[in-house]
Design an enzyme around this catalytic site. Structure first.
Site, short mmCIF file in Angstrom:
data_model
loop_
_atom_site.label_atom_id
_atom_site.label_comp_id
_atom_site.label_asym_id
_atom_site.label_seq_id
_atom_site.Cartn_x
_atom_site.Cartn_y
_atom_site.Cartn_z
N GLY A 84 -3.28 -1.38 -0.67
CA GLY A 84 -2.53 -0.51 0.24
C GLY A 84 -2.94 -0.63 1.69
N GLN A 97 -10.59 2.63 4.52
CA GLN A 97 -10.22 2.82 5.93
C GLN A 97 -9.60 4.20 6.12
OE1 GLN A 97 -8.12 -1.00 7.49
NE2 GLN A 97 -7.92 -1.08 5.28
N ASN A 98 -9.32 4.86 5.00
CA ASN A 98 -8.60 6.14 5.09
C ASN A 98 -9.52 7.26 5.55
OD1 ASN A 98 -6.52 4.66 4.12
ND2 ASN A 98 -6.56 5.51 2.06
N CYS A 134 -22.26 17.04 23.56
CA CYS A 134 -23.55 17.35 22.91
C CYS A 134 -23.60 16.87 21.47
CB CYS A 134 -23.87 18.84 23.01
SG CYS A 134 -22.86 19.86 21.91
N SER A 182 -2.35 -3.08 5.30
CA SER A 182 -1.63 -4.19 5.94
C SER A 182 -2.60 -5.29 6.34
CB SER A 182 -0.87 -3.68 7.16
OG SER A 182 -1.77 -3.04 8.06
N ASP A 200 -8.42 10.50 5.18
CA ASP A 200 -7.78 11.72 4.65
C ASP A 200 -8.58 12.48 3.61
OD1 ASP A 200 -7.42 10.20 2.27
OD2 ASP A 200 -5.41 9.56 2.90
N HIS A 204 -13.67 4.19 8.79
CA HIS A 204 -13.02 4.74 10.00
C HIS A 204 -13.22 6.25 10.14
CE1 HIS A 204 -10.14 1.01 10.05
NE2 HIS A 204 -11.34 0.73 10.53
N TYR A 255 -3.94 15.19 15.64
CA TYR A 255 -4.93 15.16 14.55
C TYR A 255 -4.95 16.47 13.77
CZ TYR A 255 -6.57 10.55 15.56
OH TYR A 255 -6.62 9.19 15.69
C1 BJW Z 1 1.49 0.58 -0.27
C2 BJW Z 1 2.17 1.71 -0.62
C3 BJW Z 1 1.94 2.08 -1.98
C4 BJW Z 1 2.70 1.44 1.44
N1 BJW Z 1 1.09 1.33 -2.73
N2 BJW Z 1 0.68 -0.16 -0.91
C5 BJW Z 1 -10.50 -9.43 15.52
C6 BJW Z 1 -9.27 -9.95 15.90
C7 BJW Z 1 -8.40 -9.19 16.69
C8 BJW Z 1 -8.73 -7.90 17.11
C9 BJW Z 1 -9.95 -7.42 16.73
C10 BJW Z 1 -10.82 -8.16 15.96
N3 BJW Z 1 -11.93 -7.41 15.74
C11 BJW Z 1 -11.77 -6.21 16.32
C12 BJW Z 1 -10.59 -6.19 16.96
C13 BJW Z 1 -10.01 -5.05 17.74
C14 BJW Z 1 -9.41 -3.98 16.87
C15 BJW Z 1 -8.31 -4.58 15.97
O1 BJW Z 1 -8.47 -4.81 14.80
N4 BJW Z 1 -7.14 -4.81 16.55
C16 BJW Z 1 -6.02 -5.39 15.80
C17 BJW Z 1 -4.98 -4.32 15.49
C18 BJW Z 1 -5.44 -6.49 16.63
N5 BJW Z 1 -10.42 -3.32 16.08
C19 BJW Z 1 -11.17 -2.34 16.59
O2 BJW Z 1 -11.03 -1.95 17.75
C20 BJW Z 1 -12.21 -1.73 15.69
N6 BJW Z 1 -13.46 -1.68 16.37
C21 BJW Z 1 -14.18 -2.78 16.61
O3 BJW Z 1 -13.85 -3.86 16.18
O4 BJW Z 1 -15.31 -2.56 17.38
C22 BJW Z 1 -15.94 -3.70 17.96
C23 BJW Z 1 -15.06 -4.18 19.08
C24 BJW Z 1 -14.71 -3.32 20.11
C25 BJW Z 1 -13.90 -3.78 21.15
C26 BJW Z 1 -13.40 -5.08 21.15
C27 BJW Z 1 -13.73 -5.94 20.09
C28 BJW Z 1 -14.57 -5.48 19.06
C29 BJW Z 1 -11.87 -0.28 15.37
C30 BJW Z 1 -10.65 -0.16 14.53
C31 BJW Z 1 -10.34 1.32 14.32
C32 BJW Z 1 -9.03 1.53 13.58
N7 BJW Z 1 -8.68 2.90 13.68
C33 BJW Z 1 -7.49 3.38 13.01
C34 BJW Z 1 -7.26 4.87 13.39
C35 BJW Z 1 -8.27 5.75 12.64
C36 BJW Z 1 -8.11 7.18 13.00
C37 BJW Z 1 -6.80 7.74 12.56
O5 BJW Z 1 -6.50 7.80 11.36
O6 BJW Z 1 -6.02 8.14 13.44
O7 BJW Z 1 -7.61 3.23 11.58
S1 BJW Z 1 -6.06 2.38 13.38
C38 BJW Z 1 -5.31 2.54 11.78
O8 BJW Z 1 -5.21 1.24 11.17
C39 BJW Z 1 -6.32 3.35 10.95
C40 BJW Z 1 -6.29 2.60 9.63
O9 BJW Z 1 -7.48 2.86 8.90
C41 BJW Z 1 -6.12 1.17 10.08
C42 BJW Z 1 -5.60 0.25 9.02
O10 BJW Z 1 -4.31 0.62 8.64
P1 BJW Z 1 -3.89 0.51 7.11
O11 BJW Z 1 -4.68 1.44 6.30
O12 BJW Z 1 -3.88 -0.90 6.69
O13 BJW Z 1 -2.40 1.13 7.16
P2 BJW Z 1 -1.01 0.39 7.49
O14 BJW Z 1 -0.01 1.45 7.77
O15 BJW Z 1 -1.18 -0.66 8.52
O16 BJW Z 1 -0.62 -0.36 6.14
C43 BJW Z 1 -0.24 0.34 4.97
C44 BJW Z 1 -0.04 -0.68 3.87
O17 BJW Z 1 0.21 0.01 2.66
C45 BJW Z 1 1.17 -1.61 4.11
O18 BJW Z 1 0.76 -2.95 3.85
C46 BJW Z 1 2.19 -1.16 3.06
O19 BJW Z 1 2.97 -2.23 2.57
C47 BJW Z 1 1.28 -0.61 1.98
N8 BJW Z 1 1.85 0.43 1.13
N9 BJW Z 1 2.91 2.22 0.37
C48 BJW Z 1 0.48 0.24 -2.19
N10 BJW Z 1 2.54 3.16 -2.53
ZN ZN Z 2 -20.94 20.40 22.95
#
Ligand code: BJW
Ligand code: ZN
Length: 261
Positions: A194, A103-104, A132, A196, A106, A121, A69
């Site tokens: 942007g 979701q970003n 604490c 997935s 940054d 996020h 991080y």
């Molecule tokens: C361009 C481009 C250009 C490239 N122009 N485009 C329902 C079904 C199944 C599972 C679940 C569900 N509900 C909840 C879950 C569990 C889980 C989940 O979703 N799992 C799935 C993966 C299966 N979700 C969670 O755990 C969430 N919490 C939750 O639901 O709590 C209640 C609960 C708890 C326990 C059990 C059940 C429920 C929390 C999710 C937290 C996500 N955290 C992250 C990390 C954040 C910290 C960090 O940055 O390190 O968030 S994971 C990561 O993915 C990050 C992102 O915000 C997130 C999404 O990714 P994003 O932004 O879409 O990026 P990419 O890389 O995937 O895609 C990029 C896209 O851009 C691509 O499409 C490219 O084509 C495109 N692109 N260049 C335009 N120039």
């Molecule tokens: Zn502390």
């Protein structure tokens, strides 16, 4: 309009819309040279999400996760917002009711001047103590920890310092997801840009908006996981498409005023 990658309908709908919700993902920052998560060469090309982006991974190896991080925070801090971020910052003034749900983590939307932001996020520029909950504002991005060095700990209680982001299995901030879903339910147009759309509940936002009657378009370099469920899939980079889209909406508004009686 013929050479535009988006439809005339999208422009017309945005031109008359008063309530708009936008969901953004890592692709919006790709043109600021911030790696996405799942693209080739993305953040998880080297580490699988379950190895780093969850609390158990952090507790098992805090210095590894803190180091990952810290490096990402440095990249984000040194990056500049791109044309897509700037276009979205200009977009919010065009609508009475606008929400930029990101979701970003940054901080680039904020630095581009967007104000109506809902952070789903968290934000990588903030940290807190897991015991604490004290906010940790010191710029630890400059601290160099050699491999195997002890983890960064809280000056008040010695607890572990973690980034203020939402990991898998953790709840999103309640006010953020509630406000995002409310904005989705009342929007007449929704843009999903942007992302997935594989991570929930964020990926529900365009689907909830469409279910509630909004016209929903995505902007992505390739169709996302939910593309088939939307009204329109605009293929192109956000840095190229968004400035042209915003200009087209402004121009359509001007034409509407010109012919209004
Ligand atoms: C361009 C481009 C250009 C490239 N122009 N485009 C329902 C079904 C199944 C599972 C679940 C569900 N509900 C909840 C879950 C569990 C889980 C989940 O979703 N799992 C799935 C993966 C299966 N979700 C969670 O755990 C969430 N919490 C939750 O639901 O709590 C209640 C609960 C708890 C326990 C059990 C059940 C429920 C929390 C999710 C937290 C996500 N955290 C992250 C990390 C954040 C910290 C960090 O940055 O390190 O968030 S994971 C990561 O993915 C990050 C992102 O915000 C997130 C999404 O990714 P994003 O932004 O879409 O990026 P990419 O890389 O995937 O895609 C990029 C896209 O851009 C691509 O499409 C490219 O084509 C495109 N692109 N260049 C335009 N120039
Ligand atoms: Zn502390």
């Amino acid at each position: 309009m013929q050479n535009n990658p988006f439809s005339a309908e999208l422009v017309d709908r945005l031109a008359v819309a008063r309530r708009v919700v936008v969901l953004t993902g890592a692709g919006v920052s790709a043109e600021s040279n911030i790696p996405t998560f799942r693209d080739v060469g993305g953040l998880w090309a080297k580490f699988r999400p379950e190895e780093l982006a969850n609390v158990n991974a952090f507790l098992a190896n805090p210095s590894l996760v803190q180091g990952w991080y810290r490096e990402r925070k440095r990249i984000a801090t040194e990056a500049e917002p791109n044309a897509g971020h700037h276009a979205l910052a200009g977009f919010e003034a065009l609508f009475d009711d606008f929400a930029l749900v990101t979701q970003n983590v940054d901080n680039l939307h904020q630095r581009a001047g967007s104000r109506k932001i809902i952070e789903l996020h968290g934000n990588i520029t903030r940290s807190y103590c897991i015991d604490c909950k004290l906010k940790h504002d010191e710029d630890d991005s400059r601290t160099v920890l050699p491999e195997g060095h002890a983890s960064i700990c809280c000056p008040a209680c010695n607890g572990l310092i973690r980034p203020d982001v939402v990991w898998f299995g953790e709840m999103l901030p309640a006010h953020a997801i509630e406000n995002a879903l409310l904005a989705a339910r009342r929007a007449s147009v929704c843009l999903s840009i942007g992302t997935s759309a594989v991570v929930y509940p964020a990926a529900d936002i365009p689907l909830v908006a469409r279910e509630a009657g909004a016209y929903v378009a995505e902007i992505n370099i390739e169709p996302s996981a939910i593309a088939a469920m939307l009204d329109e899939s605009v293929i192109g980079s956000s840095g190229n498409v968004l400035p042209v889209l915003v200009d087209a909406v402004r121009e359509a508004r001007r034409s509407m005023k010109k012919y209004a009686t």
